[in-house]
Design a protein around this motif. Structure first.
Motif, PDB file in Angstrom:
ATOM      1  N   LEU A 185       0.816  -1.210   0.000  1.00 51.99           N
ATOM      2  CA  LEU A 185       0.000   0.000   0.000  1.00 51.99           C
ATOM      3  C   LEU A 185       0.851   1.263   0.000  1.00 51.99           C
ATOM      4  O   LEU A 185       1.925   1.283   0.577  1.00 51.99           O
ATOM      5  CB  LEU A 185      -0.868   0.018   1.268  1.00 51.99           C
ATOM      6  CG  LEU A 185      -2.038  -0.930   1.281  1.00 51.99           C
ATOM      7  CD1 LEU A 185      -2.618  -0.991   2.680  1.00 51.99           C
ATOM      8  CD2 LEU A 185      -3.091  -0.468   0.305  1.00 51.99           C
ATOM      9  N   LEU A 186       0.324   2.277  -0.660  1.00 53.15           N
ATOM     10  CA  LEU A 186       0.974   3.580  -0.597  1.00 53.15           C
ATOM     11  C   LEU A 186       1.020   4.031   0.851  1.00 53.15           C
ATOM     12  O   LEU A 186       0.209   3.613   1.675  1.00 53.15           O
ATOM     13  CB  LEU A 186       0.147   4.604  -1.393  1.00 53.15           C
ATOM     14  CG  LEU A 186       0.255   4.581  -2.898  1.00 53.15           C
ATOM     15  CD1 LEU A 186      -0.746   5.569  -3.458  1.00 53.15           C
ATOM     16  CD2 LEU A 186       1.648   4.984  -3.337  1.00 53.15           C
ATOM     17  N   ARG A 187       1.926   4.877   1.150  1.00 58.27           N
ATOM     18  CA  ARG A 187       2.018   5.374   2.537  1.00 58.27           C
ATOM     19  C   ARG A 187       0.865   6.345   2.781  1.00 58.27           C
ATOM     20  O   ARG A 187       0.991   7.541   2.624  1.00 58.27           O
ATOM     21  CB  ARG A 187       3.356   6.066   2.768  1.00 58.27           C
ATOM     22  CG  ARG A 187       4.571   5.185   2.649  1.00 58.27           C
ATOM     23  CD  ARG A 187       4.592   4.078   3.688  1.00 58.27           C
ATOM     24  NE  ARG A 187       4.047   2.838   3.151  1.00 58.27           N
ATOM     25  CZ  ARG A 187       3.627   1.833   3.903  1.00 58.27           C
ATOM     26  NH1 ARG A 187       3.630   1.913   5.204  1.00 58.27           N
ATOM     27  NH2 ARG A 187       3.177   0.731   3.359  1.00 58.27           N
ATOM     28  N   MET A 188      -0.242   5.802   3.139  1.00 55.88           N
ATOM     29  CA  MET A 188      -1.409   6.651   3.388  1.00 55.88           C
ATOM     30  C   MET A 188      -1.284   7.302   4.753  1.00 55.88           C
ATOM     31  O   MET A 188      -0.853   6.663   5.709  1.00 55.88           O
ATOM     32  CB  MET A 188      -2.684   5.820   3.369  1.00 55.88           C
ATOM     33  CG  MET A 188      -3.113   5.391   2.007  1.00 55.88           C
ATOM     34  SD  MET A 188      -4.662   4.506   2.086  1.00 55.88           S
ATOM     35  CE  MET A 188      -4.156   2.948   2.757  1.00 55.88           C
ATOM     36  N   THR A 189      -1.676   8.529   4.806  1.00 53.87           N
ATOM     37  CA  THR A 189      -1.772   9.184   6.109  1.00 53.87           C
ATOM     38  C   THR A 189      -3.208   9.637   6.286  1.00 53.87           C
ATOM     39  O   THR A 189      -3.895   9.946   5.314  1.00 53.87           O
ATOM     40  CB  THR A 189      -0.860  10.421   6.186  1.00 53.87           C
ATOM     41  OG1 THR A 189      -1.206  11.283   5.102  1.00 53.87           O
ATOM     42  CG2 THR A 189       0.604  10.034   6.100  1.00 53.87           C
ATOM     43  N   ALA A 190      -3.647   9.657   7.524  1.00 51.39           N
ATOM     44  CA  ALA A 190      -5.016  10.100   7.780  1.00 51.39           C
ATOM     45  C   ALA A 190      -5.003  11.079   8.934  1.00 51.39           C
ATOM     46  O   ALA A 190      -4.355  10.855   9.948  1.00 51.39           O
ATOM     47  CB  ALA A 190      -5.894   8.905   8.113  1.00 51.39           C
ATOM     48  N   ARG A 191      -5.693  12.165   8.731  1.00 50.87           N
ATOM     49  CA  ARG A 191      -5.865  13.126   9.806  1.00 50.87           C
ATOM     50  C   ARG A 191      -7.336  13.515   9.810  1.00 50.87           C
ATOM     51  O   ARG A 191      -7.894  13.825   8.752  1.00 50.87           O
ATOM     52  CB  ARG A 191      -4.995  14.358   9.552  1.00 50.87           C
ATOM     53  CG  ARG A 191      -4.816  15.202  10.806  1.00 50.87           C
ATOM     54  CD  ARG A 191      -3.877  16.344  10.557  1.00 50.87           C
ATOM     55  NE  ARG A 191      -4.410  17.259   9.548  1.00 50.87           N
ATOM     56  CZ  ARG A 191      -3.788  18.338   9.135  1.00 50.87           C
ATOM     57  NH1 ARG A 191      -2.587  18.615   9.583  1.00 50.87           N
ATOM     58  NH2 ARG A 191      -4.339  19.135   8.248  1.00 50.87           N
TER      59      ARG A 191
ATOM     60  N   PRO B  88     -10.628  15.136   9.515  1.00 47.03           N
ATOM     61  CA  PRO B  88     -10.911  16.413   8.856  1.00 47.03           C
ATOM     62  C   PRO B  88     -11.550  17.405   9.817  1.00 47.03           C
ATOM     63  O   PRO B  88     -12.258  17.015  10.741  1.00 47.03           O
ATOM     64  CB  PRO B  88     -11.893  16.023   7.739  1.00 47.03           C
ATOM     65  CG  PRO B  88     -12.503  14.754   8.207  1.00 47.03           C
ATOM     66  CD  PRO B  88     -11.505  14.066   9.063  1.00 47.03           C
TER      67      PRO B  88
ATOM     68  N   LYS C 147     -12.607  10.491   5.944  1.00 45.41           N
ATOM     69  CA  LYS C 147     -11.618   9.968   6.889  1.00 45.41           C
ATOM     70  C   LYS C 147     -10.367  10.830   6.930  1.00 45.41           C
ATOM     71  O   LYS C 147      -9.462  10.557   7.715  1.00 45.41           O
ATOM     72  CB  LYS C 147     -11.223   8.542   6.488  1.00 45.41           C
ATOM     73  CG  LYS C 147     -12.341   7.537   6.707  1.00 45.41           C
ATOM     74  CD  LYS C 147     -11.902   6.156   6.302  1.00 45.41           C
ATOM     75  CE  LYS C 147     -12.937   5.143   6.766  1.00 45.41           C
ATOM     76  NZ  LYS C 147     -12.350   3.860   7.081  1.00 45.41           N
ATOM     77  N   GLY C 148     -10.317  11.815   6.062  1.00 38.68           N
ATOM     78  CA  GLY C 148      -9.148  12.687   6.031  1.00 38.68           C
ATOM     79  C   GLY C 148      -7.918  11.984   5.520  1.00 38.68           C
ATOM     80  O   GLY C 148      -6.797  12.266   5.959  1.00 38.68           O
ATOM     81  N   VAL C 149      -8.117  11.078   4.589  1.00 38.11           N
ATOM     82  CA  VAL C 149      -6.989  10.291   4.084  1.00 38.11           C
ATOM     83  C   VAL C 149      -6.318  11.022   2.928  1.00 38.11           C
ATOM     84  O   VAL C 149      -6.979  11.425   1.978  1.00 38.11           O
ATOM     85  CB  VAL C 149      -7.463   8.906   3.594  1.00 38.11           C
ATOM     86  CG1 VAL C 149      -6.290   8.135   2.992  1.00 38.11           C
ATOM     87  CG2 VAL C 149      -8.062   8.134   4.740  1.00 38.11           C
ATOM     88  N   GLY C 150      -4.980  11.145   3.030  1.00 38.42           N
ATOM     89  CA  GLY C 150      -4.194  11.684   1.923  1.00 38.42           C
ATOM     90  C   GLY C 150      -4.479  13.145   1.654  1.00 38.42           C
ATOM     91  O   GLY C 150      -5.306  13.782   2.303  1.00 38.42           O
TER      92      GLY C 150
ATOM     93  N   LEU D   6      -4.745   7.207  -4.493  1.00 38.68           N
ATOM     94  CA  LEU D   6      -5.015   6.331  -3.359  1.00 38.68           C
ATOM     95  C   LEU D   6      -6.263   5.476  -3.592  1.00 38.68           C
ATOM     96  O   LEU D   6      -6.276   4.283  -3.315  1.00 38.68           O
ATOM     97  CB  LEU D   6      -5.208   7.166  -2.089  1.00 38.68           C
ATOM     98  CG  LEU D   6      -3.951   7.693  -1.418  1.00 38.68           C
ATOM     99  CD1 LEU D   6      -4.308   8.613  -0.262  1.00 38.68           C
ATOM    100  CD2 LEU D   6      -3.107   6.533  -0.911  1.00 38.68           C
TER     101      LEU D   6
ATOM    102  N   GLU E 192      -5.526   2.789  -6.065  1.00 38.97           N
ATOM    103  CA  GLU E 192      -4.715   1.718  -5.507  1.00 38.97           C
ATOM    104  C   GLU E 192      -5.531   0.833  -4.567  1.00 38.97           C
ATOM    105  O   GLU E 192      -5.414  -0.397  -4.587  1.00 38.97           O
ATOM    106  CB  GLU E 192      -3.510   2.281  -4.759  1.00 38.97           C
ATOM    107  CG  GLU E 192      -2.610   1.163  -4.299  1.00 38.97           C
ATOM    108  CD  GLU E 192      -1.533   1.607  -3.344  1.00 38.97           C
ATOM    109  OE1 GLU E 192      -1.154   2.780  -3.371  1.00 38.97           O
ATOM    110  OE2 GLU E 192      -1.074   0.751  -2.566  1.00 38.97           O
TER     111      GLU E 192
ATOM    112  N   GLY F 263      -6.391   4.679   4.974  1.00 40.54           N
ATOM    113  CA  GLY F 263      -5.826   5.546   5.995  1.00 40.54           C
ATOM    114  C   GLY F 263      -5.003   4.824   7.029  1.00 40.54           C
ATOM    115  O   GLY F 263      -4.667   5.412   8.060  1.00 40.54           O
ATOM    116  N   ASN F 264      -4.695   3.551   6.778  1.00 44.89           N
ATOM    117  CA  ASN F 264      -3.889   2.771   7.727  1.00 44.89           C
ATOM    118  C   ASN F 264      -4.380   2.924   9.160  1.00 44.89           C
ATOM    119  O   ASN F 264      -3.653   3.415  10.029  1.00 44.89           O
ATOM    120  CB  ASN F 264      -2.413   3.206   7.650  1.00 44.89           C
ATOM    121  CG  ASN F 264      -1.766   2.683   6.388  1.00 44.89           C
ATOM    122  OD1 ASN F 264      -2.078   1.582   5.941  1.00 44.89           O
ATOM    123  ND2 ASN F 264      -0.891   3.483   5.801  1.00 44.89           N
TER     124      ASN F 264
END
Lengths: 677, 298
Positions: free
Chosen positions: A312-318, A320, B102-105, B113, B116, B150-151
């Protein structure tokens, strides 16, 4: 067709409707309307006005009128929602595939639904008749009312000839529409269109020179029978003695109308059944679409490999923020809204109603009134507010119910989106609805004025009335519906409460008890003057609008507090009281209650001291009581006791007006802007 | 670390779905095994913050989250047992919507994303099809895609392999195993094979009670030397079931292939010792004929 299977479907449908809050609300509505509508109030009274024969409440004519009016106001929305959602309910419960994989045929399914709905409709009509009987035959007291001998046919005749076909029309049409389109918004359109068209058109529309054949045609196509009653049974005042004894004048027009009223929705049902049957057999379109479907369409095939793609791509989540998340929710809602034909069709409908309001206005002498932008907009306020509020009721309920219907709620509610953002996003979509419908009103009005004047219309008054003045009405209504939906979390109950609120507002208006404090839709309250911005309504209007916005803010806060993403545990209800959860929620809401209380109090004080208030009403009652006493001299109300001043400045387009509200007050202390709505 | 203490859920009408369930789940894959109606989904919904418990506490990484589900949501990926999507959206639109929520990416990465993720669940070929045209398995895969987006630190999957064909099930097993390397994955299932394949530790629920918390190896070891396998006719099977504990009986080419559990004594004629499986252990636990490890810390 097998009777046993038919019975199963019909019994289930009847049971479902019996358990629905909408059915019980329908009975409450019918009971309330039966008691509120005086059968003789609109009857031409002939010699009764000069101490002659008094009309009886249980004559055939009086009952025909009261039962038909009760049915017209009581049945359309609730009966349509009950029956129209029958098939959609099954879709949402996902039982359709199970049902239609049995020996049950489409005809049995639809006929069963029709039978079940008809049984409940019949029960409601029976209840209406029994309530009318109890009230008008004196079983509930009321001995002072004039009544004739009890004649069952006086009740059964109108019920069978006028009420039942009209109620069948709306029920069967809604069922057909629900079956054909499988969308709640399409079902909601049925009663809205029927109600508005009847009110604005078929009931009383009779311009000078109306061709008799057209008049008869309108009587025939009017499903409520109100036009026939008005144009035939009560066309001329024949006196109370006649109405007390004469049977209803049954004629060919009435019978033809009843046949059409029953036949049209039956044909619609048959058409919907045909479409339903085709959709079950996998051919939803017509013949042309079926031909098109024979052309092979390439369907992508998934790769058969089980080899995994790269990591998986290095997904980041914050999580919103509020605004960003609200924007996402709003975008999805607006996209859904704009993909649906409902908003476009409703806008066109609203425009046609505004045009009708504009062209149908005449002065007391029957002459066509030359409209200005302000007079047209103000004249259209009642129908515009009613229609927009109805549409908002349906869209807000569906918007808040949408996730549940799509079973998307567990996914949405476990995202890190703040609850406020979900609600704000949906509120933004409602604001878009308000904007579109307001624009529709402005465009229709501007178009009409352009045709009338031959030039560009003044847009200022249109924007002022439809936007600035009516905006708070739509906002407070949206917040109210949202709060109700958040509290009851059930589509049918929320729709029922919303409709009840509209009816109660109407009753408040018709009962004469509505004041500036309670007149949130501004029905009948505004007086337009081209000399200024509501000079005759003055600060009361702006206080009223402020009150609407303050209440909207309070309702919005309430919605935020009571809206549940997590299903609460009923066993902990008492604990929530004891551990202070409820108290803390109330404390959080308290500031939002202060502003409406403050503005409402200010407005209430002004109304109390104005001519809608207690002293003025008491003085009026005293005056009339004294004047009706024989031989008692009483001074006529005189403007000489009133001190008023007005000044106008035509060049500046301004008009100032000051006057006391009633005698007995020090002159000049109160303004007379608390006008009756 | 997910800690559950004395979790109880009583539905209106007195139906007790969970009765004082306590668990400690550290990183990696953890299975929750139980028959239908055992309270698995109720536990999953409570952990996901969709259902308020009647009693008990939940701690996530030392933070109390029982009354604050909003503390869980930013760290959660959730695949419910029953769910749906907006039917008028395409697969990629639906996934993009959820990624935004989810605020992903970042904005520029969203499309990549989404693409993928869809590829990961073998749904790239149908990205532009409306969700309403998806089969049940395709919807399930789209659900999996949004859950892993979002891991998330905590991934809760409720009956995730329901509706998946064998090929997709295998693919999903691998994906879950990969994800479990760096997070806590809570897998609820009634399919023993799912647990046997994926979970180094698991718990067994029945009627809302936690019956056991153990590992597949421990569960199998408890039955070492007690399992026998043989074939019998239909009449003989009924007689056998009266004298011994039959864990499984499958019809193979017209005869019953039977597995027996015998703690003491000699097996019937024709039965040979067999290696115990997790399914044996689970079924015996459900029959009350044997006990896995007692409930406790995992």
């Amino acid at each position: 067709m097998t009777a046993a299977r038919l019975r199963v479907i019909a019994a289930h449908e009847a049971r479902t409707q019996l358990r629905s809050p909408l059915f019980w609300l329908l009975l409450v509505f019918l009971g309330f309307l039966t008691s509120a509508i005086n059968p003789t109030a609109m009857l031409p009274s002939g010699s009764a006005a000069v101490s002659g024969v008094v009309p009886a409440v249980n004559s055939a004519h009086a009952l025909a009128q009261s039962l038909t009016l009760t049915a017209f106001f009581g049945f359309p929305f609730l009966a349509a929602l009950l029956a129209g959602l029958a098939v959609i309910r099954d879709d949402e419960a996902e039982v359709g595939d199970l049902l239609h994989s049995t020996a049950l045929t489409p005809a049995e399914y639809v006929t069963g639904k029709v039978l079940g709905s008809s049984v409940m409709l019949g029960l409601a009509i029976l209840a209406q008749v029994l309530m009318a009987m109890a009230l008008h035959e004196g079983l509930l007291g009321g001995g002072a009312t004039t009544r004739g001998a009890f004649a069952p046919w006086h009740y059964a005749g109108p019920a069978l000839l006028l009420v039942a076909p009209g109620a069948w029309f709306v029920t069967a049409t809604a069922l057909a529409v629900g079956l054909r389109f499988r969308r709640p918004m399409a079902v909601y359109a049925v009663p809205t269109a029927l109600f508005t068209l009847t009110l604005a058109f078929t009931w009383e529309w009779a311009p000078p020179g109306l061709a008799p054949w057209l008049d008869h045609l309108l009587m025939i196509v009017d499903p409520t029978g109100l036009r026939w009653l008005g144009r035939v049974a009560f066309a001329v005042d024949r006196g109370a003695a006649f109405y007390n004894t004469a049977p209803l004048p049954l004629d060919a027009t009435l019978l033809a109308g009843r046949v059409v009223t029953v036949a049209l929705p039956t044909l619609a049902l048959l058409g919907a059944l045909r479409h339903f049957r085709r959709s079950l057999s996998g051919a939803p379109g017509g013949a042309r679409r079926a031909v098109r479907a024979t052309v092979p369409v390439p369907v992508p095939v998934p790769p058969a490999s089980v080899v995994l793609p790269p990591p998986l791509l290095r997904m980041t989540a914050r999580a919103p923020g509020m605004i960003a998340a609200a924007r996402v929710v709003a975008a999805a809602e607006v996209r859904h809204l704009l993909r649906s034909p409902a908003i476009y069709l409703y806008s066109l409908f609203l425009m046609s109603v505004v045009l009708e309001v504009g062209v149908s206005g005449t002065d007391p002498y029957g002459a066509t009134v030359r409209l200005t932008a302000g007079t047209l907009a103000v004249r259209a306020i009642p129908v515009v507010t009613l229609l927009v509020c109805l549409f908002l009721l349906f869209t807000v309920v569906e918007s808040l119910h949408r996730e549940v219907t799509a079973r998307f709620d567990p996914l949405l509610y476990t995202t890190p989106v703040p609850t406020g953002a979900i609600l704000l996003g949906k509120a933004t979509a409602s604001a878009v609805v308000i904007g579109i419908l307001t624009m529709a009103c402005i465009v229709a009005s501007a178009g009409l004025l352009a045709l009338q004047d031959g030039g560009g219309p003044a847009l200022g008054p249109l924007l002022l009335v439809y936007g600035v003045v009516l905006g708070p009405t739509f906002i407070v209504w949206t917040c109210f519906v949202g709060a109700v939906m958040a509290l009851v979390r059930q589509r049918a109950a929320a729709l029922g409460i919303g409709l009840a609120a509209l009816v109660l507002t109407g009753v408040d208006l018709l009962g004469g008890s509505m004041t500036w404090v309670t007149n949130w839709p501004l029905w009948g309250a505004l007086r337009w003057s081209d000399l200024g911005v509501f000079p005759l309504n003055g600060p009361a209007l702006w206080l009223n609008r402020g009150l609407a916005l303050a209440v909207a803010a309070g309702l919005g806060a309430l919605t935020l507090v009571v809206f549940r993403r997590r299903e609460p545990d009923p066993a902990r209800r008492r604990a929530r009281w004891h551990d202070g959860t409820v108290g803390r929620a109330a404390l959080r809401l308290a500031p939002f209650a202060l502003l409406p209380l403050l503005v409402g109090s200010l407005l209430g004080i002004e109304v109390r001291d104005g001519f809608q208030g207690g002293p003025a009403r008491a003085a009026a009652e005293q005056y009339h009581a004294a004047n009706t006493r024989p031989g008692q001299p009483w001074p006529r109300p005189s403007w000489s006791r009133w001190r008023r001043s007005s000044s106008s400045s035509p060049r500046g387009g301004a008009w100032r007006w000051r006057a006391p509200t009633c005698s007995g007050k020090a002159p000049g202390r109160r303004r007379a802007w608390c006008r009756s709505p | 670390m997910l800690t559950i203490e004395g979790l109880t859920k009583v539905y209106p009408g007195g139906v007790t779905a969970l009765q004082g369930v306590s668990l400690e789940i550290s990183g990696g894959m953890f299975g929750l095994l139980g028959p239908n109606g055992s309270g698995k989904t109720t536990l999953m919904r409570i952990l996901a913050g969709l259902l308020e418990p009647t009693d008990g506490r939940i701690m996530l990484d030392g933070e109390e989250v029982t009354g604050h589900p909003e503390r869980v949501w930013p760290r959660l990926g959730y695949l419910p047992q029953y769910f749906g999507f907006y039917p008028e959206l395409t697969g990629e639109e639906m996934l993009a919507h959820l990624l935004r929520l989810k605020g992903v990416g970042g904005p520029g990465m969203l499309r990549a994303l989404g693409a993928e993720l869809l590829e990961r669940v073998n749904l790239g070929f149908a990205a532009r099809r409306k969700v309403k045209t998806y089969s049940g398995g395709m919807r399930q895969r789209l659900g999996i895609a949004q859950a892993i987006a979002g891991n998330p630190a905590l991934l809760i999957v409720d009956e995730p392999t329901a509706g998946l064909d064998p090929e997709e099930r295998l693919r999903f097993y691998r994906l879950l195993a990969e994800l479990a390397e760096s997070r806590t994955v809570l897998l609820s299932t009634h399919i023993v094979e799912d647990v046997a394949t994926l979970c180094p530790r698991f718990a067994v629920l029945r009627f809302g009670h936690l019956l056991a918390t153990t590992t597949p190896a421990e569960a199998r070891a408890g039955l070492e030397g007690t399992m026998y396998e043989g074939t019998v006719g239909r009449d003989a099977l009924e007689a056998l079931a009266r004298t011994a504990t039959v864990t499984q009986a499958h019809l193979v080419e017209g005869v019953n292939r039977v597995r027996l559990h015998l703690r003491d004594g000699a097996p019937p004629a024709g039965f040979v010792p067999a290696a115990p499986t997790l399914e044996d252990a689970y079924l015996l636990q459900m029959q009350g004929a044997a006990h896995l490890l007692p409930a406790g810390a995992a």
